[in-house]
Design a protein around this motif. Structure first.
Motif, PDB file in Angstrom:
ATOM      1  N   ASN A   1       0.813  -1.220   0.000  1.00 48.00           N
ATOM      2  CA  ASN A   1       0.000   0.000   0.000  1.00 48.00           C
ATOM      3  C   ASN A   1       0.843   1.265   0.000  1.00 48.00           C
ATOM      4  N   MET A   2       2.068   1.179   0.479  1.00 49.34           N
ATOM      5  CA  MET A   2       2.936   2.344   0.522  1.00 49.34           C
ATOM      6  C   MET A   2       3.630   2.600  -0.813  1.00 49.34           C
ATOM      7  N   THR A   3       3.499   1.647  -1.752  1.00 47.38           N
ATOM      8  CA  THR A   3       4.107   1.804  -3.065  1.00 47.38           C
ATOM      9  C   THR A   3       3.281   2.769  -3.906  1.00 47.38           C
ATOM     10  N   PRO A   4       3.887   3.829  -4.436  1.00 47.30           N
ATOM     11  CA  PRO A   4       3.129   4.805  -5.236  1.00 47.30           C
ATOM     12  C   PRO A   4       2.535   4.189  -6.493  1.00 47.30           C
ATOM     13  N   GLY A   5       1.322   4.586  -6.814  1.00 48.63           N
ATOM     14  CA  GLY A   5       0.634   4.128  -8.020  1.00 48.63           C
ATOM     15  C   GLY A   5      -0.254   5.232  -8.533  1.00 48.63           C
ATOM     16  N   PRO A   6      -1.012   4.983  -9.606  1.00 47.44           N
ATOM     17  CA  PRO A   6      -1.895   6.014 -10.163  1.00 47.44           C
ATOM     18  C   PRO A   6      -2.875   6.574  -9.149  1.00 47.44           C
ATOM     19  N   ASP A   7      -3.407   5.717  -8.284  1.00 45.98           N
ATOM     20  CA  ASP A   7      -4.392   6.189  -7.308  1.00 45.98           C
ATOM     21  C   ASP A   7      -3.768   7.131  -6.287  1.00 45.98           C
ATOM     22  N   LEU A   8      -2.581   6.764  -5.787  1.00 45.38           N
ATOM     23  CA  LEU A   8      -1.917   7.615  -4.796  1.00 45.38           C
ATOM     24  C   LEU A   8      -1.506   8.950  -5.409  1.00 45.38           C
ATOM     25  N   ILE A   9      -1.018   8.928  -6.637  1.00 44.29           N
ATOM     26  CA  ILE A   9      -0.645  10.165  -7.314  1.00 44.29           C
ATOM     27  C   ILE A   9      -1.871  11.063  -7.497  1.00 44.29           C
ATOM     28  N   PHE A  10      -2.997  10.443  -7.841  1.00 45.29           N
ATOM     29  CA  PHE A  10      -4.247  11.193  -8.006  1.00 45.29           C
ATOM     30  C   PHE A  10      -4.656  11.840  -6.686  1.00 45.29           C
ATOM     31  N   VAL A  11      -4.562  11.087  -5.602  1.00 46.05           N
ATOM     32  CA  VAL A  11      -4.945  11.602  -4.279  1.00 46.05           C
ATOM     33  C   VAL A  11      -4.048  12.771  -3.870  1.00 46.05           C
ATOM     34  N   LEU A  12      -2.748  12.623  -4.063  1.00 44.25           N
ATOM     35  CA  LEU A  12      -1.817  13.686  -3.691  1.00 44.25           C
ATOM     36  C   LEU A  12      -2.043  14.939  -4.530  1.00 44.25           C
ATOM     37  N   THR A  13      -2.342  14.732  -5.809  1.00 35.68           N
ATOM     38  CA  THR A  13      -2.602  15.863  -6.696  1.00 35.68           C
ATOM     39  C   THR A  13      -3.790  16.680  -6.198  1.00 35.68           C
ATOM     40  N   LYS A  14      -4.881  15.997  -5.862  1.00 38.19           N
ATOM     41  CA  LYS A  14      -6.077  16.698  -5.395  1.00 38.19           C
ATOM     42  C   LYS A  14      -5.853  17.348  -4.040  1.00 38.19           C
ATOM     43  N   THR A  15      -5.023  16.719  -3.204  1.00 35.90           N
ATOM     44  CA  THR A  15      -4.734  17.298  -1.895  1.00 35.90           C
ATOM     45  C   THR A  15      -3.978  18.612  -2.037  1.00 35.90           C
ATOM     46  N   VAL A  16      -2.937  18.599  -2.854  1.00 37.05           N
ATOM     47  CA  VAL A  16      -2.114  19.793  -3.029  1.00 37.05           C
ATOM     48  C   VAL A  16      -2.884  20.898  -3.756  1.00 37.05           C
ATOM     49  N   SER A  17      -3.664  20.511  -4.761  1.00 30.46           N
ATOM     50  CA  SER A  17      -4.351  21.499  -5.580  1.00 30.46           C
ATOM     51  C   SER A  17      -5.618  22.054  -4.943  1.00 30.46           C
ATOM     52  N   HIS A  18      -6.349  21.206  -4.181  1.00 28.95           N
ATOM     53  CA  HIS A  18      -7.668  21.621  -3.707  1.00 28.95           C
ATOM     54  C   HIS A  18      -7.892  21.434  -2.210  1.00 28.95           C
ATOM     55  N   GLY A  19      -6.891  21.000  -1.474  1.00 26.81           N
ATOM     56  CA  GLY A  19      -7.041  20.929  -0.032  1.00 26.81           C
ATOM     57  C   GLY A  19      -7.199  19.521   0.527  1.00 26.81           C
ATOM     58  N   ARG A  20      -7.101  19.462   1.836  1.00 24.93           N
ATOM     59  CA  ARG A  20      -7.101  18.188   2.549  1.00 24.93           C
ATOM     60  C   ARG A  20      -8.427  17.441   2.402  1.00 24.93           C
ATOM     61  N   LYS A  21      -9.555  18.168   2.514  1.00 31.21           N
ATOM     62  CA  LYS A  21     -10.856  17.498   2.408  1.00 31.21           C
ATOM     63  C   LYS A  21     -11.020  16.837   1.043  1.00 31.21           C
ATOM     64  N   THR A  22     -10.592  17.545   0.001  1.00 32.55           N
ATOM     65  CA  THR A  22     -10.703  17.001  -1.344  1.00 32.55           C
ATOM     66  C   THR A  22      -9.808  15.775  -1.497  1.00 32.55           C
ATOM     67  N   GLY A  23      -8.638  15.809  -0.859  1.00 26.24           N
ATOM     68  CA  GLY A  23      -7.749  14.645  -0.890  1.00 26.24           C
ATOM     69  C   GLY A  23      -8.384  13.420  -0.249  1.00 26.24           C
ATOM     70  N   VAL A  24      -9.090  13.638   0.856  1.00 26.39           N
ATOM     71  CA  VAL A  24      -9.767  12.523   1.529  1.00 26.39           C
ATOM     72  C   VAL A  24     -10.867  11.951   0.634  1.00 26.39           C
ATOM     73  N   VAL A  25     -11.601  12.841  -0.048  1.00 22.86           N
ATOM     74  CA  VAL A  25     -12.645  12.394  -0.971  1.00 22.86           C
ATOM     75  C   VAL A  25     -12.031  11.574  -2.102  1.00 22.86           C
TER      76      VAL A  25
END
Length: 212
Positions: free
Chosen positions: A17-41
């Protein structure tokens, strides 16, 4: 309870689970661009997509993807297309996102980005990745034990634990990304750079998946 069995399973799950993949990159992108709540979503969406593969593995549907070249290629083509689409969105995004004093962005409101839309994107990131289907089909059966109930139920339980672990790990990544973002809030050039970098990564992931 077999402590050795669960220790091995949970350790392997955590490492994967700690290995980066498309899903993790997507989550980090939304977190940085739109905030923590959006990252959780976004994380919730990605994990929901993973649950689809868990259910498919328990029902034996993943075996069709693993054994059928046509089914694998079809899903792969759709997945590659979706990754390229996300890359295009990143490349064409403006750099005008401004962070609030709390570290969130205006994207946390419905005026900038629909959380429902991001959730669906997260689901598709996982569902359209045939490698995820192969992962669950190859990983989970290794931990199925005779005399411990239905194989399907064991696969569902093990898969659910893996997905919950993934969500917890992604929350950790979200927290770190959120803290780092607060240090560069309001930096428009950083946002532009981030969009270009993320777009490049999605293109690379698409090429990698196409070459699978």
């Amino acid at each position: 309870m077999d402590i050795g069995y669960w220790a091995m399973f949970l350790t392997a799950s955590l490492a994967l689970n700690m290995t980066p993949g498309p899903d993790l990159i997507f989550v980090l992108t939304k977190t940085v661009s739109h905030g923590r709540k959006t990252g959780v979503v976004a994380a919730a969406g990605a994990c929901s997509g993973a649950l689809v593969h868990v259910a498919a593995a328990a029902l034996g549907l993943s075996a069709i993807i693993v054994s059928s070249a046509y089914a694998f290629i079809l899903i792969k083509i759709i997945g590659v297309g979706y990754l390229i689409y996300l890359a295009w969105q990143a490349f064409t995004a403006s750099g005008g996102i401004e962070l609030t004093t709390t570290g969130h962005t205006d994207g946390d409101s419905s005026s900038l980005m629909s959380h429902w839309k991001i959730f669906k994107q997260g689901v598709l990131i996982d569902v359209l990745n045939p490698k995820a289907a192969i992962f669950f089909m190859a990983f989970l059966p290794q931990f199925v034990r005779e005399g411990h109930g239905s194989i399907s139920m064991q696969l569902l339980l093990l898969g659910l634990i893996v997905v919950i672990g993934a969500f917890v790990v992604e929350l950790g990544y979200i927290f770190v990304a959120h803290r780092l973002t607060k240090k560069v809030k309001g930096n428009q050039s950083f946002t532009v750079w981030l969009n270009r970098a993320v777009g490049t990564v999605f293109v690379a992931l698409g090429i990698k998946l196409a070459a699978t």
